[in-house]
Design a protein around this motif. Structure first.
Motif, mmCIF file in Angstrom:
data_model
loop_
_atom_site.group_PDB
_atom_site.id
_atom_site.type_symbol
_atom_site.label_atom_id
_atom_site.label_comp_id
_atom_site.label_asym_id
_atom_site.label_seq_id
_atom_site.Cartn_x
_atom_site.Cartn_y
_atom_site.Cartn_z
ATOM 1 N N PHE A 393 -2.750 -7.143 0.403
ATOM 2 C CA PHE A 393 -3.162 -8.342 -0.322
ATOM 3 C C PHE A 393 -3.344 -8.055 -1.810
ATOM 4 C CE2 PHE A 393 -7.455 -6.661 -0.238
ATOM 5 C CZ PHE A 393 -8.078 -7.267 -1.324
ATOM 6 N N ILE A 396 -0.105 -9.384 -3.842
ATOM 7 C CA ILE A 396 0.052 -10.804 -4.120
ATOM 8 C C ILE A 396 -1.126 -11.350 -4.921
ATOM 9 C CG2 ILE A 396 -0.992 -11.565 -1.947
ATOM 10 C CD1 ILE A 396 1.212 -13.778 -1.934
ATOM 11 N N SER A 397 -2.329 -10.824 -4.708
ATOM 12 C CA SER A 397 -3.468 -11.315 -5.483
ATOM 13 C C SER A 397 -3.331 -10.949 -6.956
ATOM 14 C CB SER A 397 -4.779 -10.755 -4.919
ATOM 15 O OG SER A 397 -4.810 -9.347 -5.018
ATOM 16 N N LEU A 400 -0.597 -13.245 -8.424
ATOM 17 C CA LEU A 400 -1.078 -14.613 -8.609
ATOM 18 C C LEU A 400 -2.056 -14.712 -9.771
ATOM 19 C CD1 LEU A 400 -1.616 -15.728 -4.896
ATOM 20 C CD2 LEU A 400 0.199 -16.438 -6.455
ATOM 21 N N TRP A 435 5.484 -15.251 -3.687
ATOM 22 C CA TRP A 435 5.401 -14.790 -2.303
ATOM 23 C C TRP A 435 6.716 -14.176 -1.842
ATOM 24 C CZ3 TRP A 435 7.610 -15.726 2.495
ATOM 25 C CH2 TRP A 435 6.883 -15.300 3.609
ATOM 26 N N PHE A 439 5.670 -10.301 -2.546
ATOM 27 C CA PHE A 439 4.902 -9.966 -1.346
ATOM 28 C C PHE A 439 5.787 -9.746 -0.127
ATOM 29 C CE2 PHE A 439 2.630 -11.459 2.495
ATOM 30 C CZ PHE A 439 1.709 -10.431 2.585
ATOM 31 N N THR A 470 -1.247 -14.414 3.436
ATOM 32 C CA THR A 470 -0.726 -15.613 2.767
ATOM 33 C C THR A 470 -1.781 -16.708 2.726
ATOM 34 O OG1 THR A 470 1.472 -15.038 3.617
ATOM 35 C CG2 THR A 470 1.180 -17.254 2.726
ATOM 36 N N SER A 473 -4.217 -15.769 0.080
ATOM 37 C CA SER A 473 -3.647 -15.994 -1.250
ATOM 38 C C SER A 473 -3.661 -17.472 -1.608
ATOM 39 C CB SER A 473 -2.220 -15.447 -1.297
ATOM 40 O OG SER A 473 -2.179 -14.098 -0.897
ATOM 41 N N THR A 506 -14.007 -15.058 -1.996
ATOM 42 C CA THR A 506 -12.630 -14.708 -1.634
ATOM 43 C C THR A 506 -12.557 -13.320 -1.016
ATOM 44 O OG1 THR A 506 -12.295 -13.967 -3.920
ATOM 45 C CG2 THR A 506 -11.598 -16.201 -3.383
#
Length: 585
Positions: A393, A396-397, A400, A435, A439, A470, A473, A506
């Motif tokens: 994670f 992708i975190s 983002l 994504w 990811f 996902t 995210s 989160t």
């Protein structure tokens, strides 16, 4: 300017040099600090932003407590303790200069003013070197104060007076090595590709630094350190940091050093001085001219080749764009995020290293008193693959977080000028681009590794972890980052207690998802008694396997439903929500 005679001997105009440095340092002191409560506070008056240098020096002082450990060794083996300290110090500063301060050396925007004046190449190059040197000294000296005080406590006032001299020489060596490396890269790569290659080199260097720092800190053997002897490390005599450490024998002649290497302490002075002379005297003119040509490199052949390559890649991203998006607005957000993540050097610097951080974190968590080989052999015997899957994670975190930020954030006016009814479709399209581009390939690689080590039975776990991450995210976007792609400055103000609760929420969310998944996997692990959620006394092994698999399918369905609901909520984000988010940040 106390050394203006030396700068003049090196071929620089001292009056011009002083004027350039005064302007650069004045601008430095007015920059907002890029963290904490000072991030992006543009509305405050300038008089409130004139102590940036003092604040960064204080933070460097706090950081310096990390480097106290090697100094304790000096109580027994002063040369080896100092050599270790200078090595760590050199490594850290080289990393800092390459990753965070490279733009100072390769920045050519000042040519608009300087190149139209009678300023020599040596003056310009020396101004850059001195500017970087001042930056390093004002960060390096405060950072060394804890070690300085500790060494003075161990060796007395003589050690305290001697300590800053070799420290300055160490900083000169770092400066020369980095400048020489840049010039070598510029000569090999050519002006046109220098900045791109430098960017990837920075990424690789940051990954190596992080991996060595994290893994070595867990693999360090305390007992071995207590019995360290300089005679064991004969190869140390080839290191400049050993030469500097050996200069302590001038103060303490009885200190242990490698036999026949006392004369190397002379190089502690000769090498830094010679390095500075060579850099400014012979390498500066070539370096400056090459940087200028890198800005003017508009070869039509290279440009056409670049366009051809881009056209060859358009097929895949456009196919994915049409496959994953239904509306034209969502497609626009997808293609903007896809293209800009390729073009933004800042985005690459912040996101690409994360791909390597995940396996490093994984082995850091597993690392103990066992060797790396033993840990590798024992991997299939434990369910640690759940940890590896959920560590993904980070990728992708991080992506983002920085997909909303840009140095050219003012270009975001186009979003508000376009006839877009639901800006959430742009955000959702950008999310899909991140994504599928970052990811998904990384998760496929991690999943392949998990299947090879733990077997095909982990495929449902890989699918569940992918959906859960996902979902996590999408929740981050829904709660924290409902912002248009590349529309914000990197420095944004803190949002106080509310922001802290958002971050904690989160983190708690992904923790709950991971622990729940781990508990389900633990139910099927009937290899022994006494484990968490051990039901082996109630059910047979086959029933436990069926129960675990069934729960994974149920959670997979539930996570998919929640994911669909959150994505739909993001898609329906209104302009009012965007403006409210802008006001909060």
């Amino acid at each position: 300017m106390l050394f203006s005679g030396i700068w003049k001997m090196l071929g620089a105009d001292t009056e011009q040099l002083k004027a350039i440095l005064e302007v650069k340092l004045t601008m430095d002191n007015r920059k907002p600090v890029s963290f904490g409560a000072n991030r992006g506070v543009e509305h405050k008056k300038k008089k409130e932003r004139r102590n940036t240098i003092l604040l960064t020096m204080f933070l460097s002082l706090v950081t310096g407590f990390i480097y106290i450990f090697p100094i304790f060794i000096t109580a027994v083996e002063p040369v080896i303790g100092l050599a270790l300290f200078y090595t760590v110090f050199t490594f850290f500063f080289t990393f800092t200069l390459i990753t965070d301060f490279a733009n100072v050396l390769i920045d050519t925007k000042d040519k608009i003013i300087l190149f139209s004046r009678p300023v020599s190449d040596r003056t310009i190059m020396l101004s850059r070197l001195l500017y970087i040197g001042i930056y390093l000294f004002r960060m390096g000296i405060p950072m060394s104060i804890p070690a300085w005080v500790m060494f003075g406590f161990i060796k007395g006032w003589v050690g305290a007076l001697w300590f800053p001299v070799p420290l300055m020489l160490t900083i000169f060596i770092v400066l020369f090595c980095v400048c020489g490396l840049y010039i070598l890269m510029l000569r090999i790569a050519g002006p046109g590709k220098f900045k791109d290659i430098l960017n990837y080199f920075q990424i690789a260097f940051s990954i190596v630094f992080f991996a060595v720092w994290m893994l070595s800190s867990r693999m360090m053997n305390t007992e071995a350190i207590e019995h360290m002897r300089i005679e064991t490390y004969d190869w140390a005599k080839f290191l400049p940091t050993y030469w500097i450490a050996a200069s302590w024998t001038w103060i303490e002649p009885t200190a242990h050093i490698l036999p026949g290497t006392k004369w190397l302490s002379i190089l502690a002075i000769l090498f830094p001085v010679t390095s500075l002379w060579v850099t400014v005297r012979w390498l500066a003119p070539h370096f400056t001219r090459s940087l200028v040509s890198s800005d003017n490199d508009i070869s039509p052949v290279k440009k056409s080749n670049k366009v051809a390559k881009q056209q060859g890649k358009q097929g895949l991203k456009h196919q994915l764009m049409h496959l994953l998006n239904k509306t034209e607005t969502s497609k626009a957000g997808f293609i903007i995020a896809w293209i800009q993540t390729n073009r933004s050097r800042t985005f690459r610097m912040r996101v690409y290293p994360t791909f390597a951080y995940v396996p490093v974190y994984f082995f850091y968590i597993l690392n103990s008193s066992k060797s790396l080989g033993d840990i590798w052999r024992e991997l299939p015997q434990h369910n640690t693959f759940v940890i590896l899957l959920y560590l993904s994670f980070f990728v992708i975190s991080q992506a983002l977080t920085y997909v909303t930020m840009s140095d050219q954030y003012k270009a975001a006016w186009i979003y508000y000028a376009a006839p877009v009814e639901r800006p959430g479709e742009i955000i959702l399209g950008a999310f899909k681009a991140i994504w599928v581009k970052f990811f998904l390939p990384f998760m496929l690689a991690i999943g392949l590794f998990v299947v090879v080590i733990w077997g095909p039975a982990t495929i449902p776990d890989i699918l569940l972890a992918t959906i859960n991450i996902t979902l996590f995210s999408a929740a981050i976007i829904r709660i924290n980052h409902r912002m248009l792609p590349f529309s914000k400055k990197e420095q944004v103000k803190d949002s106080g207690i509310k922001g802290i609760f958002r971050v904690l929420g989160t983190i708690l969310f992904i923790g709950v998802l991971g622990l729940t998944h781990g508990a389900v996997v633990g139910i099927g692990n009937h290899a022994g008694k006494g484990k968490l959620f051990d039901l082996s006394g109630m059910l047979s092994p086959s029933m436990l396997t069926i129960l675990s698999f069934s729960l994974k399918i149920v959670f997979l369905i539930l996570s998919s439903i929640f994911l669909w609901l959150i994505l739909d909520s993001i898609k329906n984000t209104s302009w009012a929500s965007i403006k409210k988010e802008d006001a909060d940040n």
